[in-house]
Each structure stands twice: as C-alpha cells, then as structure tokens.
Design an enzyme around this catalytic site. Structure first.
Site, PDB file in Angstrom:
ATOM      1  N   ASP A  43       0.939  -1.124  -0.130  1.00  9.16           N
ATOM      2  CA  ASP A  43      -0.079  -0.020  -0.084  1.00  9.16           C
ATOM      3  C   ASP A  43       0.804   1.305   0.042  1.00  9.16           C
ATOM      4  O   ASP A  43       0.417   2.296  -0.162  1.00  9.16           O
ATOM      5  CB  ASP A  43      -0.894   0.002   1.314  1.00  9.16           C
ATOM      6  CG  ASP A  43      -0.273  -0.222   2.456  1.00  9.16           C
ATOM      7  OD1 ASP A  43       1.054  -0.226   2.706  1.00  9.16           O
ATOM      8  OD2 ASP A  43      -1.096  -0.272   3.583  1.00  9.16           O
ATOM      9  N   ASP A  82      -0.901  -6.162  -0.256  1.00  8.42           N
ATOM     10  CA  ASP A  82      -1.391  -5.384   0.821  1.00  8.42           C
ATOM     11  C   ASP A  82      -2.904  -5.309   1.020  1.00  8.42           C
ATOM     12  O   ASP A  82      -3.274  -5.149   0.133  1.00  8.42           O
ATOM     13  CB  ASP A  82      -0.702  -4.107   1.289  1.00  8.42           C
ATOM     14  CG  ASP A  82       0.545  -3.956   1.915  1.00  8.42           C
ATOM     15  OD1 ASP A  82       0.771  -4.999   2.934  1.00  8.42           O
ATOM     16  OD2 ASP A  82       1.281  -3.329   1.997  1.00  8.42           O
ATOM     17  N   LYS A 112      -1.125  -9.320   2.842  1.00 11.15           N
ATOM     18  CA  LYS A 112      -0.267  -9.199   4.183  1.00 11.15           C
ATOM     19  C   LYS A 112      -1.212  -7.811   4.992  1.00 11.15           C
ATOM     20  O   LYS A 112      -2.014  -6.952   4.221  1.00 11.15           O
ATOM     21  CB  LYS A 112       0.944  -8.252   3.728  1.00 11.15           C
ATOM     22  CG  LYS A 112       1.542  -7.901   4.785  1.00 11.15           C
ATOM     23  CD  LYS A 112       2.964  -7.224   4.374  1.00 11.15           C
ATOM     24  CE  LYS A 112       3.030  -6.033   3.852  1.00 11.15           C
ATOM     25  NZ  LYS A 112       2.725  -4.958   4.842  1.00 11.15           N
ATOM     26  N   GLU A 114      -1.542  -5.378   8.549  1.00 11.51           N
ATOM     27  CA  GLU A 114      -0.563  -4.919   9.848  1.00 11.51           C
ATOM     28  C   GLU A 114      -1.430  -5.292  10.970  1.00 11.51           C
ATOM     29  O   GLU A 114      -2.564  -5.182  11.174  1.00 11.51           O
ATOM     30  CB  GLU A 114      -0.534  -3.377   9.639  1.00 11.51           C
ATOM     31  CG  GLU A 114       0.356  -2.935   8.347  1.00 11.51           C
ATOM     32  CD  GLU A 114       0.363  -1.555   8.240  1.00 11.51           C
ATOM     33  OE1 GLU A 114      -0.061  -0.761   9.137  1.00 11.51           O
ATOM     34  OE2 GLU A 114       1.070  -1.109   7.017  1.00 11.51           O
ATOM     35  N   GLU A 181       9.077  -4.202  10.767  1.00  5.53           N
ATOM     36  CA  GLU A 181       9.446  -2.948  10.342  1.00  5.53           C
ATOM     37  C   GLU A 181       9.945  -2.048  11.470  1.00  5.53           C
ATOM     38  O   GLU A 181       9.569  -1.897  12.392  1.00  5.53           O
ATOM     39  CB  GLU A 181       8.462  -2.314   9.548  1.00  5.53           C
ATOM     40  CG  GLU A 181       8.520  -0.949   9.023  1.00  5.53           C
ATOM     41  CD  GLU A 181       7.908  -0.489   8.100  1.00  5.53           C
ATOM     42  OE1 GLU A 181       8.258   0.813   7.472  1.00  5.53           O
ATOM     43  OE2 GLU A 181       6.837  -0.914   7.822  1.00  5.53           O
TER      44      GLU A 181
END
Length: 284
Positions: A43, A82, A112, A114, A181
């Site tokens: 993204d 994403d 994916k 978060e 990250e």
C-alpha cells in the site's frame, strides 16, 4: 514455476529470502528476471505511485488494480498484496471478504495485513478461508497517526515484550511470514530465532529470514526523504532527470528526431503527390 509457501519456509535458517515492492507489469517482470524471491504490492503505492502523504487513502480497488498488473508480470516470484487501511480493521467478516476479493481478482499468492495481537482473529479467519497471510508488526504505517509518526518500535522493555507477544500471536493465528519494520536488530534476531514463521525485515537488521525494500528507495528513484535503513543501489533520479533535460533540449533544437528515428518516402512519390495537389488546386 512460481515459488510456493513451502519453498520459502524451507529457506528459514538456511538462505535468506529477497523481497522487493512492485506496482506495475514492467517493474514486476524485471524484478522477476533478477530472481527476487518475493514481490510485495504494497500500500506504499499510495506514497510512491499516487502521491499521497501516507498510505491511508489507498483503497481495495487500488490494490487490486496494481496487483493484477504485478501478477501478470511475475512468473516465478511469490506475490503478496497488501490489505489497505480499513479493509480488515472493522470486523472479521470484512477482513475475510476483502482478502478473498484481493486474492480472487489479482491471482496473488498471499495477502499482508498490519497489526499483532489485536488482529490475530482476522489472520486466523483469513487463513482458515484458505488464504495465506503475511503479518506485519513493529512500525505499522497504517497506524502512523496513533503512533505519533514513523518511529522505531520495540526500544523499551514494554515495547519489546509487546512485539514478542505480537509475533507469537500472529504465528499462532496462521501467518506463515511476519514483516518486522523498524525494529532494533537484536530484538528482530530474537523474534526470528523464536518463530517458526519466516521473518522479513525492513529496518530490522540482517538477522531476519529475509529482507524487503521499496524499489523506488533502493534505486534512488526520487530525491526526497530516504529512511535510514535504505541502501541505494543506484541513482535513477539523476539519470532520468538528465535524460529528460536532454530530450527537452533536443526537441527545442530540432536535433531530435534524427534521420535514424524517421521514416522515408521516395522522391518520386513526393513529386507525384506535389503534381496531384497542383492539379487539384487548378481544378478548384
């Protein structure tokens, strides 16, 4: 043949995995030709392709549009797409529906998302639906406002414990890989050693099972801010800028196109055309 989850997991503790972002067909083809193991349709396209200040404005439709192009360009790399902001946060039902739509319409190999402990139920439901998941913990750009900016995560004892719990939770929920990250290198290495899932670092040291970078960053595609964790392997911004300037100059000077870039017509045809035009003028 395209790499599978099992091909990637077999590399854990053996040979690190390489991953780069891509958002279009030609870039995906080139990355694939280089033998990169995984491609992320991130993204981050909101920043580097659409010019947004952050990733929050990116939509599921954006991800599908770019994801389709990347999958068409990559023949061997494992492609991950994403899930954008608010495509999974509201409910488990939303998460499964949007993950299924992304996989079905792009033909990617995984999605994916978060978040750690808080979104483990989404990961579990998505994986139970037969959709592979890459988790993403540490600095999570979709939560940039809640985090107060782009900051290294896990530096305090409580934050470090939280990251370890997050990694355990997403793995137990079914994630086969975990993106780390902006995590201190020694902490990322500890998480990697404890996890059965692959860890893919971005700003998390070389102790992870793999690495990922935004390809525009590592190619020096822009002259803007570059994160500390990025190594520039080229300076494409300067190369492109000089090429564009030279093109502009040659257009203005009429030195482009040269004979080699033009198509010819015989003098006989031109003479006949000229005579025909004269006759038509006389008749009119």
């Amino acid at each position: 043949m395209r790499k599978s989850i099992f091909d990637l997991l077999d590399r854990k503790g053996q040979q690190p995995v390489s991953m780069l972002t891509a958002y279009d067909y030609n870039t995906a083809r080139t990355i694939d030709e280089a033998g990169i193991d995984m491609i992320l349709v991130g993204d981050s396209l909101g920043n580097v392709m659409l010019g947004y200040e952050n990733t929050l404005a990116v939509t599921v439709e954006d991800m599908i549009h770019h994801g389709k192009a990347v999958v068409r360009g990559a023949r061997q790399a494992f492609v991950v797409v994403d899930m954008p902001f608010m495509s999974y946060q509201a409910s488990v039902e939303d998460a499964v529906r949007n993950a299924g739509r992304i996989m079905k319409e792009t033909n990617c190999q995984a999605v994916k998302l978060e978040g750690g402990v808080e979104y483990a139920d989404r990961i579990k439901a998505i994986t139970q639906a037969g959709i592979p998941v890459v988790a993403h913990i540490g600095l999570t750009p979709q939560s940039v406002n809640a985090m107060g900016g782009y900051k290294v995560q896990g530096k305090s004892l409580e934050q470090a414990k939280k990251l370890i719990r997050d990694a355990q939770a997403v793995e137990e929920a079914g994630a086969f890989a975990i993106t780390l990250e902006c995590v201190p290198a020694t902490l990322a290495k500890l998480i990697t050693e404890q996890a059965k899932a692959l860890t893919i670092g971005i700003g998390a040291g070389n102790g992870c099972d793999g690495q990922v970078l935004v390809y525009q960053d590592m190619l020096g595609y822009t002259d803007g801010f570059t994160p500390k964790f990025v190594k520039k392997y080229a300076d494409l911004h300067s190369v492109m800028l000089e090429a564009f300037k030279q093109y502009k100059q040659e257009c203005e000077q009429r030195s482009f196109p040269e004979t080699g870039q033009t198509y010819a017509i015989s003098e006989e045809v031109m003479q006949a055309l000229f005579e025909t035009e004269i006759e038509e003028v006389k008749r009119s």
